[in-house]
Structure formats: structure tokens, C-alpha cells
Design an enzyme around this catalytic site. Sequence first.
Site, PDB file in Angstrom:
ATOM      1  N   LYS A  23     -22.712  43.161 -66.574  1.00  0.00           N
ATOM      2  CA  LYS A  23     -21.593  42.575 -66.703  1.00  0.00           C
ATOM      3  C   LYS A  23     -21.473  41.705 -65.794  1.00  0.00           C
ATOM      4  CE  LYS A  23     -19.532  47.027 -68.252  1.00  0.00           C
ATOM      5  NZ  LYS A  23     -18.691  47.834 -67.987  1.00  0.00           N
ATOM      6  N   ARG A  46     -31.943  47.066 -59.144  1.00  0.00           N
ATOM      7  CA  ARG A  46     -33.228  48.139 -58.849  1.00  0.00           C
ATOM      8  C   ARG A  46     -32.231  48.953 -58.800  1.00  0.00           C
ATOM      9  NH1 ARG A  46     -31.220  50.401 -55.736  1.00  0.00           N
ATOM     10  NH2 ARG A  46     -31.669  50.835 -53.526  1.00  0.00           N
ATOM     11  N   SER A  52     -38.703  56.145 -51.398  1.00  0.00           N
ATOM     12  CA  SER A  52     -37.741  55.959 -50.853  1.00  0.00           C
ATOM     13  C   SER A  52     -36.430  56.826 -51.434  1.00  0.00           C
ATOM     14  CB  SER A  52     -37.002  54.757 -51.149  1.00  0.00           C
ATOM     15  OG  SER A  52     -37.740  53.518 -50.974  1.00  0.00           O
ATOM     16  N   ARG A 108     -18.010  49.532 -47.387  1.00  0.00           N
ATOM     17  CA  ARG A 108     -18.670  49.176 -46.265  1.00  0.00           C
ATOM     18  C   ARG A 108     -18.899  47.677 -45.750  1.00  0.00           C
ATOM     19  NH1 ARG A 108     -22.973  53.516 -47.730  1.00  0.00           N
ATOM     20  NH2 ARG A 108     -21.180  55.588 -47.678  1.00  0.00           N
ATOM     21  N   SER A 117     -28.243  45.696 -35.761  1.00  0.00           N
ATOM     22  CA  SER A 117     -29.969  45.385 -36.277  1.00  0.00           C
ATOM     23  C   SER A 117     -29.459  43.584 -35.906  1.00  0.00           C
ATOM     24  CB  SER A 117     -30.036  45.977 -37.739  1.00  0.00           C
ATOM     25  OG  SER A 117     -29.439  46.236 -38.436  1.00  0.00           O
ATOM     26  N   GLU A 142     -24.645  51.376 -55.676  1.00  0.00           N
ATOM     27  CA  GLU A 142     -24.130  50.346 -54.537  1.00  0.00           C
ATOM     28  C   GLU A 142     -24.437  49.156 -55.362  1.00  0.00           C
ATOM     29  OE1 GLU A 142     -25.547  51.172 -50.326  1.00  0.00           O
ATOM     30  OE2 GLU A 142     -26.967  49.778 -51.113  1.00  0.00           O
ATOM     31  N   THR A 155     -33.656  40.504 -45.740  1.00  0.00           N
ATOM     32  CA  THR A 155     -35.011  40.890 -46.961  1.00  0.00           C
ATOM     33  C   THR A 155     -35.776  40.532 -45.729  1.00  0.00           C
ATOM     34  OG1 THR A 155     -34.761  38.663 -47.241  1.00  0.00           O
ATOM     35  CG2 THR A 155     -33.972  40.470 -49.285  1.00  0.00           C
ATOM     36  N   GLU A 157     -35.554  40.659 -42.172  1.00  0.00           N
ATOM     37  CA  GLU A 157     -35.835  41.775 -41.523  1.00  0.00           C
ATOM     38  C   GLU A 157     -36.131  43.941 -41.964  1.00  0.00           C
ATOM     39  OE1 GLU A 157     -33.537  44.863 -39.158  1.00  0.00           O
ATOM     40  OE2 GLU A 157     -33.322  44.481 -41.236  1.00  0.00           O
TER      41      GLU A 157
HETATM   42  P1  0O2 Z   1     -33.535  49.615 -49.514  1.00  0.00           P
HETATM   43  O1  0O2 Z   1     -33.349  49.793 -51.168  1.00  0.00           O
HETATM   44  O2  0O2 Z   1     -35.184  50.129 -49.223  1.00  0.00           O
HETATM   45  O3  0O2 Z   1     -32.986  48.300 -49.742  1.00  0.00           O
HETATM   46  P2  0O2 Z   1     -28.623  54.605 -43.824  1.00  0.00           P
HETATM   47  O4  0O2 Z   1     -29.987  55.255 -44.086  1.00  0.00           O
HETATM   48  O5  0O2 Z   1     -27.717  55.059 -42.708  1.00  0.00           O
HETATM   49  O6  0O2 Z   1     -28.910  53.121 -42.982  1.00  0.00           O
HETATM   50  P3  0O2 Z   1     -27.017  54.690 -46.345  1.00  0.00           P
HETATM   51  O7  0O2 Z   1     -25.869  55.504 -45.364  1.00  0.00           O
HETATM   52  O8  0O2 Z   1     -27.074  54.836 -47.551  1.00  0.00           O
HETATM   53  O9  0O2 Z   1     -28.097  54.163 -45.086  1.00  0.00           O
HETATM   54  O10 0O2 Z   1     -25.999  53.044 -46.180  1.00  0.00           O
HETATM   55  P4  0O2 Z   1     -25.665  51.673 -45.714  1.00  0.00           P
HETATM   56  O11 0O2 Z   1     -26.023  51.535 -44.039  1.00  0.00           O
HETATM   57  O12 0O2 Z   1     -24.011  51.410 -45.669  1.00  0.00           O
HETATM   58  O13 0O2 Z   1     -26.441  51.016 -46.342  1.00  0.00           O
HETATM   59  C1  0O2 Z   1     -27.897  51.445 -46.714  1.00  0.00           C
HETATM   60  C2  0O2 Z   1     -28.901  49.986 -47.468  1.00  0.00           C
HETATM   61  O14 0O2 Z   1     -28.005  48.833 -46.395  1.00  0.00           O
HETATM   62  C3  0O2 Z   1     -29.664  50.151 -47.304  1.00  0.00           C
HETATM   63  O15 0O2 Z   1     -30.565  50.298 -48.557  1.00  0.00           O
HETATM   64  C4  0O2 Z   1     -30.414  48.235 -47.371  1.00  0.00           C
HETATM   65  O16 0O2 Z   1     -30.294  48.387 -48.465  1.00  0.00           O
HETATM   66  C5  0O2 Z   1     -28.803  48.087 -46.648  1.00  0.00           C
HETATM   67  N1  0O2 Z   1     -29.376  48.305 -44.952  1.00  0.00           N
HETATM   68  C6  0O2 Z   1     -28.635  48.438 -44.377  1.00  0.00           C
HETATM   69  N2  0O2 Z   1     -28.489  48.186 -42.810  1.00  0.00           N
HETATM   70  C7  0O2 Z   1     -29.918  47.522 -43.320  1.00  0.00           C
HETATM   71  C8  0O2 Z   1     -30.179  46.789 -41.895  1.00  0.00           C
HETATM   72  O17 0O2 Z   1     -30.098  47.030 -40.971  1.00  0.00           O
HETATM   73  N3  0O2 Z   1     -30.893  46.239 -42.444  1.00  0.00           N
HETATM   74  C9  0O2 Z   1     -31.673  45.294 -43.596  1.00  0.00           C
HETATM   75  N4  0O2 Z   1     -32.134  44.933 -43.651  1.00  0.00           N
HETATM   76  N5  0O2 Z   1     -30.631  46.600 -44.813  1.00  0.00           N
HETATM   77  C10 0O2 Z   1     -29.723  47.254 -44.532  1.00  0.00           C
HETATM   78  P5  0O2 Z   1     -32.751  51.864 -47.907  1.00  0.00           P
HETATM   79  O18 0O2 Z   1     -31.989  52.549 -47.500  1.00  0.00           O
HETATM   80  O19 0O2 Z   1     -32.958  50.876 -46.850  1.00  0.00           O
HETATM   81  O20 0O2 Z   1     -32.668  51.446 -48.989  1.00  0.00           O
END
Ligand code: 0O2
Length: 265
Positions: A23, A46, A52, A108, A117, A142, A155, A157
Site C-alpha cells: 500500500k 519487518r 525480540s 506517539r 536517548s 506499528e 539505526t 544507536e
Molecule cells: P526493534 O524492532 O528492534 O526496533 P519500549 O520498549 O518501551 O521502548 P514500546 O513501549 O514498545 O517500547 O514503544 P515505543 O518506545 O513507542 O517504540 C518502540 C520502538 O521504537 C523500538 O522497537 C524501536 O524501534 C524504536 N525506539 C524507541 N526508542 C528508541 C531509542 O531510544 N533508540 C532507537 N534506536 N529506537 C528506539 P524495539 O522494541 O526496540 O524493537
Amino acid sequence: MLDMNWKEFLYPYEQVVAELLVKFNSLNEEYVRRGMYSPIESVAGRVKSISSILEKAAKKNIPMNRIEYEIEDIAGIRILCPFVEDIEKVINLIRARDGKDMKIEEERDYITNIKPSGYRSYHIIVKYPIHTVCGPKEILAEIQIRTLAMNFWATTEHTLKYKYSGNIPEELQERLVYCAEAAFNLDKEMSTIREEIMHAERLNEIKNNLVTDIIENMHKLYFVLKIDDMDKINTDFAKLWEDGNLEELRSFNEQLEVMTNMYHV
Ligand code: 0O2
């Protein structure tokens, strides 16, 4: 937990990612085919890896029978935008679909509310309906929207977080926050430059249209004016064209129009 049928569990998520990719890529292609500017640079997607998912469930104390309701990013797509103002355009494209082919559950804004961060991105959690062999199902997904610069930072970080098992040394964290600011400043500066280019292009277009009108009027007058008068008009026009002052060109064209009306040509 581990005896769960993951292949079957993840199948609908794979379908959602595939459909969302089609889409948003189609949307991007449509802009290109119509010769319009696209706020979408690229789209990637993905399904979260099993490790994870388990890690996140353990961190957030989510029981296995709740993960499909409480882990919102098992299906995830990322939309990259060339410029920071394009993010708003993409958000509006998604909002326009709310209640149609997807339902917005939550937004969000980590661009206004930057994470400690330094992370910047806009997240939209949607419920996406699919039809499986067992019947209809709504799947959480998401959508992350960010610029190329924000993505470069995120990416890098993310990789460092992985390398340091989530505990990035404080000194490195500070440097990363500084880099996030630098990336955002780059986004802002690129937007300013882009605005200036667009402004110059608009002025150029106005000038080109004016010059076309002037040449048309001069052609008409060529048949009714004396050679000397026409020579003077040619010389005046050559000078104005070289200087490129829009107001002078406009008033020159107005004078020519008065003459064409006077001679009924
Ligand atoms: P992936 O798939 O490895 O990227 P939380 O665990 O509380 O941080 P929550 O509640 O699921 O996460 O929601 P949030 O913070 O809205 O969104 C999570 C995703 O946003 C993360 O997925 C990251 O992809 C990205 N993200 C959020 N905070 C950061 C950050 O400080 N640095 C980076 N590089 N990415 C961030 P995951 O779970 O890390 O998985």
C-alpha cells in the site's frame, strides 16, 4: 512459552507487513507517475524476531496469551521521508485512511517529545484487518515515520545498544544525544535550503511566463510600429531581460499591452 506454534502465530503478521508495504509503496509510485513530489523516500517492513518478542514480553511482564494485544510492534513498517515537513504529510495520509483500511489506535510523537536517548520519530499504532483461513482478524502494527537523518541516527544507536547489551556507556550516550541534535539541525537546515530553492524556482517560472508574454506582444507590435520604435523596444527588452528585475519586466509588459490595445493588434 517456547512450545507455542510460532510459525502459525506469526503468519498473520507477515501478511500485514506485506500488505502495508504494497500500500505505501503504491502510494509512493503514484506520486512519481503523476509527476508529483513524493513525501515518501522509501518504505521497509519487518516482523519482529521470536527472540525480540520473548525479550520484550519478559521485560514488560506480558504473559504469552496477551502478547498479541500488548506488543504492538510485532508487525512494523518504517516510512522514510526526505524532509522533516514531509512527516506531517505522511501522518495526514495515514489519518485519512483511519476507519477505512486501518484503524488508528494511538499516535506517539517522539519528534516533539524527544526520548532521553535522543530518539526522534513519529509512531502510529494501527489495527489492521486481515482475512485468514480461520476468519477475519485484527492485527496490531506499528508505523514508524522519520527522516533519513533521524533513521541514520536510530539505526546506529540501535546497533550500539545491541553491541552493549542495552547498557551503552554514559559518555557514549552523551555523544549520541549530541549526534541526535546534529542530525535534527541537518534536517532543519536542509528544509531551509529546500524552501529557498523552491522560492527561486517559483520566481524563475514567473519570469519565464512574463518573458513569453513580452515576446508575444513584441511580435504583434512588429507589424504596426516604425522600425526605429521597434528597435528601441528590442534594446530596452534586452537590457531588462539581462538584469532580470521582475517588477521592471512586469511594467514593461504592461506598456506593451497598452500599445497592442491602442493599435488593436
Ligand atoms: P526493534 O524492532 O528492534 O526496533 P519500549 O520498549 O518501551 O521502548 P514500546 O513501549 O514498545 O517500547 O514503544 P515505543 O518506545 O513507542 O517504540 C518502540 C520502538 O521504537 C523500538 O522497537 C524501536 O524501534 C524504536 N525506539 C524507541 N526508542 C528508541 C531509542 O531510544 N533508540 C532507537 N534506536 N529506537 C528506539 P524495539 O522494541 O526496540 O524493537
